[in-house]
Design an enzyme around this catalytic site. Structure first.
Site, PDB file in Angstrom:
ATOM      1  N   GLU A 136     -84.470   4.221  33.536  1.00  0.00           N
ATOM      2  CA  GLU A 136     -85.353   3.286  34.209  1.00  0.00           C
ATOM      3  C   GLU A 136     -84.603   1.992  34.473  1.00  0.00           C
ATOM      4  O   GLU A 136     -84.872   1.260  35.425  1.00  0.00           O
ATOM      5  CB  GLU A 136     -86.579   3.023  33.326  1.00  0.00           C
ATOM      6  CG  GLU A 136     -87.550   2.024  33.878  1.00  0.00           C
ATOM      7  CD  GLU A 136     -88.749   1.829  32.973  1.00  0.00           C
ATOM      8  OE1 GLU A 136     -89.229   0.679  32.874  1.00  0.00           O
ATOM      9  OE2 GLU A 136     -89.215   2.800  32.357  1.00  0.00           O
ATOM     10  N   SER A 143     -87.967  -0.007  27.676  1.00  0.00           N
ATOM     11  CA  SER A 143     -87.854   1.437  27.932  1.00  0.00           C
ATOM     12  C   SER A 143     -86.628   1.718  28.789  1.00  0.00           C
ATOM     13  O   SER A 143     -86.567   1.281  29.935  1.00  0.00           O
ATOM     14  CB  SER A 143     -89.115   1.946  28.640  1.00  0.00           C
ATOM     15  OG  SER A 143     -90.251   1.730  27.846  1.00  0.00           O
ATOM     16  N   ARG A 154     -92.257   3.589  38.707  1.00  0.00           N
ATOM     17  CA  ARG A 154     -91.067   2.730  38.591  1.00  0.00           C
ATOM     18  C   ARG A 154     -90.253   2.747  39.889  1.00  0.00           C
ATOM     19  O   ARG A 154     -89.029   2.705  39.860  1.00  0.00           O
ATOM     20  CB  ARG A 154     -90.182   3.142  37.407  1.00  0.00           C
ATOM     21  CG  ARG A 154     -90.863   3.208  36.078  1.00  0.00           C
ATOM     22  CD  ARG A 154     -91.466   1.873  35.642  1.00  0.00           C
ATOM     23  NE  ARG A 154     -92.141   2.042  34.371  1.00  0.00           N
ATOM     24  CZ  ARG A 154     -93.423   2.365  34.250  1.00  0.00           C
ATOM     25  NH1 ARG A 154     -94.182   2.540  35.317  1.00  0.00           N
ATOM     26  NH2 ARG A 154     -93.967   2.497  33.057  1.00  0.00           N
TER      27      ARG A 154
END
Length: 341
Positions: free
Chosen positions: A337, A239, A167
């Site tokens: 995230e 997420s 990420r």
């Protein structure tokens, strides 16, 4: 065509459904339109205040945005070159990523299918390095096309210079975050049959079915649909937290207390282990925990949802509660995230 709006409502531009305003909001349909916005007197001296968004599926506005939000609608998908084993495809940053996956599957190109049903636009996928089920977007990238906000010139950044990680990319950090606006990307897809079915419950979802691109995509879409909420019904950004990577020693300590803790080995010089953040959150007693109008999603604790009337501060504070509780329980610090603006 371009538009520049002052005090613009961002309700339709973030999947959390947070009703906030941006001081300035500009939309463009091509590179020349982006240049026009960046040259506008309202914008040109405030380029350090710019945030370029896609579908708004990986952001959380913590309040009204004191700056400039840009949104591009640059479309297009074009085969640049191909040979017997692969195809190089150029994609506009404003394309919906899942539409690209569907296109690839329909053309029998391999490599993107595990990234099915991830919301958002291609430009955001470039920045965030989206990933799922053992695949990452960055592994498909050959070259990223960007507009330099200082020179207003197009530049091309090769995959090795993007510094893709879990990420992560250079586009998430200064000075590149403000300097570059992603306008397109070239990705390489394979013509040779190859599948990655080792993660999650893909194999069980495919039991008794022919293993082909269409069925793999259908299985992944079904898995994601069953465990993740539809942002159009329950505001969320997918997420919310990254899965933490910890030392083998720390993992063994946790495993001694929780023998069934799931994990994935991380390649590298030092043995490291990735532990699902959703498991850590659930085993910290936070499944379904609610704070104001925000809640830890019961079906997947990795997700925070807007139950219908959440304010920005509810979600931010819930995130802080989750991070603190997991730290106290497991001595592991998880991190968002989602980009918090």
């Amino acid at each position: 065509m371009i538009t520049i709006t002052t005090n613009a409502r961002m309700l339709e531009h973030n999947t959390f459904g947070i009703d906030v305003q941006a001081e300035l909001f500009g939309e463009y349909e091509n590179i020349e339109g982006l240049r026009m916005i960046l040259s506008n007197p309202l914008v040109e001296h405030r380029k350090h205040d710019i945030w370029n968004i896609g579908q708004g599926s990986n952001i959380l506005f913590s309040g009204d945005f004191k700056g400039i939000i840009l949104h591009g609608r640059i479309k297009g998908i074009k085969v640049v070159s191909e040979d017997d084993s692969s195809v190089l495809v150029k994609i506009g940053a404003g394309e919906i990523w899942d539409d690209i996956v569907e296109w690839a599957v329909n053309h029998e190109y391999y490599g993107a299918e595990n990234l099915s049903a991830i919301p958002g636009e291609v430009g955001a996928a470039v920045v965030q390095n989206i990933g799922a089920y053992g695949s990452e977007f960055g592994n498909l990238v050959e070259t990223v096309e960007v507009l330099n906000t200082e020179t207003l010139q197009i530049e091309h950044i090769s995959q090795d210079k993007c510094h893709y990680g879990y990420r992560e990319s250079i586009f998430k950090h200064q000075p590149f975050k403000q300097r570059y606006v992603v306008t397109g990307v070239e990705i390489r897809l394979s013509k040779i049959e190859s599948f990655n079915l080792e993660y999650g419950n893909i194999k069980s979802a495919l039991e008794g079915k022919v293993i082909d691109l269409q069925n793999v995509r259908k299985a992944i879409v079904e898995i994601r649909t069953n465990k993740l909420p539809d942002w159009k019904k329950l505001g969320n950004a997918g997420s919310f937290f990254k899965n933490p990577i910890i030392s083998q020693e720390q993992f063994e300590q946790i495993k001694a207390l929780y023998p069934n803790v799931p994990s994935y080995k991380v390649d590298g010089e030092t043995p490291m282990v990735k532990v699902p953040a959703g498991w850590l959150i659930e085993n910290s007693g936070l499944k379904g925990f609610q704070h104001g109008g925000a809640q830890v999603y019961e079906k997947q604790c990795l997700v925070l949802i807007n139950t219908g009337n959440a304010e920005a501060k509810d979600i931010v504070e819930l995130s802080d509660i989750v991070i603190r509780t997991v730290k106290e329980k497991f001595n592991i610090e998880i991190s968002p995230e989602v980009n918090i603006l």
